[in-house]
Design a protein around this motif. Structure first.
Motif, PDB file in Angstrom:
ATOM      1  N   ASN A 276       0.871  -1.168   0.000  1.00  0.00           N
ATOM      2  CA  ASN A 276       0.000   0.000   0.000  1.00  0.00           C
ATOM      3  C   ASN A 276       0.910   1.220   0.000  1.00  0.00           C
ATOM      4  N   VAL A 277       0.782   2.061  -1.029  1.00  0.00           N
ATOM      5  CA  VAL A 277       1.634   3.251  -1.111  1.00  0.00           C
ATOM      6  C   VAL A 277       0.879   4.438  -0.523  1.00  0.00           C
ATOM      7  N   THR A 278       1.438   5.037   0.505  1.00  0.00           N
ATOM      8  CA  THR A 278       0.809   6.227   1.080  1.00  0.00           C
ATOM      9  C   THR A 278       1.540   7.466   0.588  1.00  0.00           C
ATOM     10  N   VAL A 279       0.870   8.588   0.704  1.00  0.00           N
ATOM     11  CA  VAL A 279       1.397   9.848   0.188  1.00  0.00           C
ATOM     12  C   VAL A 279       2.315  10.456   1.232  1.00  0.00           C
ATOM     13  N   PRO A 280       3.610  10.621   0.931  1.00  0.00           N
ATOM     14  CA  PRO A 280       4.527  11.173   1.943  1.00  0.00           C
ATOM     15  C   PRO A 280       4.418  12.681   2.059  1.00  0.00           C
ATOM     16  N   VAL A 281       4.043  13.338   0.977  1.00  0.00           N
ATOM     17  CA  VAL A 281       3.964  14.799   1.000  1.00  0.00           C
ATOM     18  C   VAL A 281       2.738  15.198   0.170  1.00  0.00           C
ATOM     19  N   SER A 282       1.997  16.169   0.695  1.00  0.00           N
ATOM     20  CA  SER A 282       0.761  16.561   0.022  1.00  0.00           C
ATOM     21  C   SER A 282       1.036  17.039  -1.400  1.00  0.00           C
ATOM     22  N   LEU A 283       0.069  16.848  -2.268  1.00  0.00           N
ATOM     23  CA  LEU A 283       0.127  17.355  -3.642  1.00  0.00           C
ATOM     24  C   LEU A 283      -1.018  18.315  -3.867  1.00  0.00           C
ATOM     25  N   PRO A 284      -0.816  19.481  -4.427  1.00  0.00           N
ATOM     26  CA  PRO A 284       0.518  20.085  -4.579  1.00  0.00           C
ATOM     27  C   PRO A 284       1.148  20.313  -3.207  1.00  0.00           C
ATOM     28  N   PRO A 285       2.484  20.389  -3.159  1.00  0.00           N
ATOM     29  CA  PRO A 285       3.156  20.541  -1.864  1.00  0.00           C
ATOM     30  C   PRO A 285       3.065  21.956  -1.303  1.00  0.00           C
ATOM     31  N   PHE A 286       2.571  22.882  -2.109  1.00  0.00           N
ATOM     32  CA  PHE A 286       2.441  24.287  -1.647  1.00  0.00           C
ATOM     33  C   PHE A 286       1.374  24.950  -2.505  1.00  0.00           C
ATOM     34  N   ASP A 287       0.761  26.021  -1.969  1.00  0.00           N
ATOM     35  CA  ASP A 287      -0.195  26.806  -2.768  1.00  0.00           C
ATOM     36  C   ASP A 287       0.533  27.316  -4.004  1.00  0.00           C
ATOM     37  N   ASN A 288      -0.066  27.134  -5.163  1.00  0.00           N
ATOM     38  CA  ASN A 288       0.614  27.617  -6.372  1.00  0.00           C
ATOM     39  C   ASN A 288      -0.378  28.130  -7.389  1.00  0.00           C
ATOM     40  N   SER A 289       0.134  28.890  -8.324  1.00  0.00           N
ATOM     41  CA  SER A 289      -0.727  29.545  -9.311  1.00  0.00           C
ATOM     42  C   SER A 289      -1.136  28.570 -10.409  1.00  0.00           C
ATOM     43  N   SER A 290      -2.406  28.613 -10.811  1.00  0.00           N
ATOM     44  CA  SER A 290      -2.860  27.780 -11.914  1.00  0.00           C
ATOM     45  C   SER A 290      -2.812  28.545 -13.235  1.00  0.00           C
ATOM     46  N   MET A 291      -2.336  29.782 -13.212  1.00  0.00           N
ATOM     47  CA  MET A 291      -2.291  30.610 -14.418  1.00  0.00           C
ATOM     48  C   MET A 291      -0.973  31.386 -14.452  1.00  0.00           C
ATOM     49  N   ASP A 292      -0.641  31.863 -15.639  1.00  0.00           N
ATOM     50  CA  ASP A 292       0.400  32.879 -15.749  1.00  0.00           C
ATOM     51  C   ASP A 292      -0.272  34.228 -15.499  1.00  0.00           C
ATOM     52  N   GLY A 293       0.288  35.018 -14.603  1.00  0.00           N
ATOM     53  CA  GLY A 293      -0.364  36.289 -14.294  1.00  0.00           C
ATOM     54  C   GLY A 293       0.383  37.061 -13.233  1.00  0.00           C
TER      55      GLY A 293
ATOM     56  N   GLY B 237      -0.186  11.150   3.937  1.00  0.00           N
ATOM     57  CA  GLY B 237      -0.808  10.125   4.767  1.00  0.00           C
ATOM     58  C   GLY B 237      -1.944   9.383   4.096  1.00  0.00           C
ATOM     59  N   GLU B 238      -2.515   9.970   3.048  1.00  0.00           N
ATOM     60  CA  GLU B 238      -3.593   9.274   2.324  1.00  0.00           C
ATOM     61  C   GLU B 238      -3.026   8.079   1.565  1.00  0.00           C
ATOM     62  N   LEU B 239      -3.916   7.129   1.266  1.00  0.00           N
ATOM     63  CA  LEU B 239      -3.523   5.979   0.461  1.00  0.00           C
ATOM     64  C   LEU B 239      -3.477   6.416  -1.014  1.00  0.00           C
ATOM     65  N   ALA B 240      -2.307   6.309  -1.633  1.00  0.00           N
ATOM     66  CA  ALA B 240      -2.191   6.685  -3.052  1.00  0.00           C
ATOM     67  C   ALA B 240      -2.617   5.509  -3.925  1.00  0.00           C
ATOM     68  N   LEU B 241      -2.003   4.374  -3.703  1.00  0.00           N
ATOM     69  CA  LEU B 241      -2.326   3.178  -4.489  1.00  0.00           C
ATOM     70  C   LEU B 241      -2.345   1.968  -3.555  1.00  0.00           C
ATOM     71  N   GLU B 242      -3.315   1.114  -3.801  1.00  0.00           N
ATOM     72  CA  GLU B 242      -3.470  -0.080  -2.989  1.00  0.00           C
ATOM     73  C   GLU B 242      -2.612  -1.219  -3.512  1.00  0.00           C
TER      74      GLU B 242
ATOM     75  N   ALA C 174       4.858  11.512  -9.034  1.00  0.00           N
ATOM     76  CA  ALA C 174       4.429  12.813  -8.489  1.00  0.00           C
ATOM     77  C   ALA C 174       4.580  12.871  -6.978  1.00  0.00           C
ATOM     78  N   ILE C 175       4.404  11.730  -6.300  1.00  0.00           N
ATOM     79  CA  ILE C 175       4.563  11.755  -4.843  1.00  0.00           C
ATOM     80  C   ILE C 175       5.993  11.392  -4.439  1.00  0.00           C
ATOM     81  N   GLY C 176       6.878  11.285  -5.434  1.00  0.00           N
ATOM     82  CA  GLY C 176       8.298  11.194  -5.119  1.00  0.00           C
ATOM     83  C   GLY C 176       8.858   9.789  -5.026  1.00  0.00           C
TER      84      GLY C 176
END
Lengths: 440, 440
Positions: free
Chosen positions: A49-66, A176-181, A196-198
């Protein structure tokens, strides 16, 4: 040892197709897991069971160029009355230490870049003049061409709510969430998530290594000249290709002459790279059936649990079959009949599920469906035999290709399905319903 | 050069998904054929009509282990009054110069062995005493254990018609017949037929070599430590896996930093092994969109027909896209957006068909079907955009997985279908019908 005690008692009794398959699947165990690089694990079954070691996205980020700004600074902005803000710098994706955005200020921000401290929202570049002072911009000029874009003034023509065009930390998956079972088969999207989760490596069951050899002194390598009485070896090619198609790493050893000693040493020699061994030919009742002869004494006879048993199946084609384990590691061996169509049908019914069981897959079998028989005449099948005829399937109908003769390899090459005629059926009329194995 | 003249006129005009795909498929040509060993040609498309050089079977041969005899010698034979024949020798498969069977004689014959001169039919060993004089035999003893079986007398208990248990020369395919048509995809059964008719090599279109690279200074290799503002590179892994899955030989170059010169030299360097190049990221309107910047001048600018064009598509996700050809060989390049979900969806819609077109396949696209939307709330989609949402499909129903956000890579890993919401649809109610792309 195959559980022969619970099977047909006498040597003359026939095994059913299901009894033979059950015996194989009761013997073949999934391979031991191994840690593999992501791309080497493609198509394999995850065992953790693969758990997520770091949240995705790992930080607040922009979804646009601006531009990253404060909400109050753009409140009420319009084309007529734009908000004029001081550009304090660039925030590129990957920026470790972004500029701070204070009141009346803006930072030029790229898609994926972290929302800089002080900023509360993002206005897309299309809502601004892009710092050029020439009305709404359609995009940004490359930084290398316009370094001055990271300073000066920008006009913003529309207001933005708090956290507009911001992808919040953890909005995809949280630490901490389950990424893949465990049990997941790793395709491209699963590999995307793992990367993506490293995760650079992952624990999976490896692809089985399958050694394929055909037997027969009459066999000649394709491309060579045929002498009288000789034919070309096709089984070792066909089954190597079929084993790969089933997910295995397949090794074609080629044809071995009808000599028990040669065959025995070849098999013993190949055991080192085999998780599964497949032979064709030499399993019938003939006096030259060397596979039968050779496999009675392959490997260390003192080892418990070894031995290949030869059987007759209530099946057409494919009546003579051998199965057991050989050598110190109890490597499973399937001995298929030598006729090309018999060996291919046997592969589909018995070897393919064995390969997929070794991989730890749960879907071992080809899909099956019901179909209407489209034929000029009734299909005949001997009582007491499960017959597998070659056919073409389309839109709920199946048409037989070629006849029942097990040597009709040209017809096999046109087939995409096997028509199953059960043991208790001697005839299927055109328009009747049959079960069909889709060869895909 | 992409046929931009017939496409949206202004740089601000949107291309439709179909226009972009049409442009790609009009540019990408099937690879030049190459002569490959049979097993190297697996999964490839044949470019020649293969005719049968020698009939199959190449000679009359026995379909059973038994005895080759003359019809008159076994006429009227029964268990009570068996025919007693003199065994004149063995005919094994591969025998070049079989014994001659005269009146009152029999030759022990193995499955696949040529019918010896003089013999007219074959009686299976089970219809005889196997030469042992102990009533009906169940099989033959191995020749090495019972060499005496090739001489002495055999008792035959049943009559046989002429050519019973004989596979006639040419009964499978005849010399000169068409074995496989140009355009056939070579799976295991087709490889079986090619080998059987003696073809050691075959002319096919090779698998395309696809070079995958991702761009972004924020990208870190999975397994390494993330610094602030960094994320893991997942696209180069996911698209390499997806390219292989589509049939390509895929090379993962990995992540290249946001520097136009580095990117340009990397791409030029990789061109030597690329039939198709795929980049991700750097195609948007941002100031750091280096792919856009770098690809304006890759390769020899004097070459006619080169150039990558950047477009905005009426599509969500996946709006910014680049396509064109680069370098002296006009290698096609697809520049996909950098967001993992956008790049994966773009791969499915544009790169996969391009790979399959390079292979010369006719079925370029994933299967599509209609499905009933199973959801708690209506799906929303912006007018004028074709939206591709991730979903799970089963039994005619599709359930959305995750939201519309193009960063929801965790949801992508649970999806097995894309839900297509057309440009003119802004909302699909639960229970409504949608088109679905099955990711298989």
């Amino acid at each position: 040892m195959s559980s022969a005690a619970t099977r047909p008692a006498g040597p003359d009794d026939l095994w059913s197709v299901d009894e033979h398959l059950d015996d194989i699947l009761a013997t073949v165990r999934p391979l031991e897991p191994i840690e593999l690089q992501l791309l080497d694990a493609q198509g394999c079954v995850l065992v953790e069971n693969v758990t997520v070691p770091v949240s995705l996205p790992p930080f607040d980020n922009s979804s646009m160029d601006g531009y990253a700004v404060r909400v109050a600074d753009v409140a009420g902005a319009s084309e007529e009355f734009p908000a004029a803000l001081e550009v304090v710098g660039d925030v590129a994706a990957g920026a470790a230490d972004p500029v701070r955005v204070g009141p009346g200020q803006a930072a030029r921000i790229m898609t994926g870049a972290p929302l800089p401290p002080g900023a509360e929202t993002v206005v897309p570049v299309e809502w601004t003049d892009g710092g050029l002072g020439e009305g709404p911009a359609s995009g940004m000029r490359a930084r290398s061409l316009a370094p001055e874009g990271a300073e000066g003034q920008v006009h913003v023509y529309r207001p933005a709510e708090a956290r507009a065009h911001v992808r919040a930390e953890g909005s995809d998956v949280r630490a901490g969430e389950l990424a893949l079972e465990a049990g997941t088969v790793l395709g491209a999207p699963q590999i995307a998530l793992l990367a993506a989760i490293g995760r650079g490596t992952v624990r999976v069951r490896p692809r089985p290594r399958v050694v394929v050899l055909s037997t027969g002194s009459e066999l000649v390598q394709p491309g060579e000249q045929l002498a009288p009485g000789q034919i070309y070896d096709s089984n070792s090619f066909a089954l190597t290709a079929a084993a790969r198609d089933a997910g295995a790493i397949a090794y074609r050893v080629g044809a071995v002459a009808d000599d028990a000693e040669t065959l025995r040493t070849t098999i013993e020699d190949q055991l080192i790279r085999a998780d599964l061994m497949v032979t064709t030919g030499g399993v019938s009742v003939g006096a030259y059936d060397v596979v039968k002869e050779a496999l009675s004494s392959v490997g260390d006879e003192d080892e418990a649990g070894g031995g290949v048993e030869f059987r007759r199946l209530a099946m057409q084609p494919g009546k003579p079959q051998g199965f057991g384990t050989i050598g110190p590691d109890h490597t499973p061996l399937l001995a298929l009949p030598g006729n090309p169509v018999s060996s291919y049908v046997s592969f589909e019914l018995f070897v393919r599920p064995a390969i997929r069981a070794l991989m730890g897959l749960t879907g071992l079998h080809r899909p099956r469906t019901r179909a209407t028989l489209k034929a000029d005449a009734a299909l005949r099948s001997p009582r007491g035999r499960r017959q597998f005829l070659r056919g073409r399937y389309a839109d709920g109908e199946v048409t037989p290709v070629g006849g029942a003769g097990s040597h009709l390899i040209a017809a096999l090459a046109k087939a995409d399905a096997l028509i199953v005629v059960p043991e208790d059926t001697e005839s299927v009329e055109p328009g009747g319903e049959v079960e069909v194995v889709l060869l895909g």
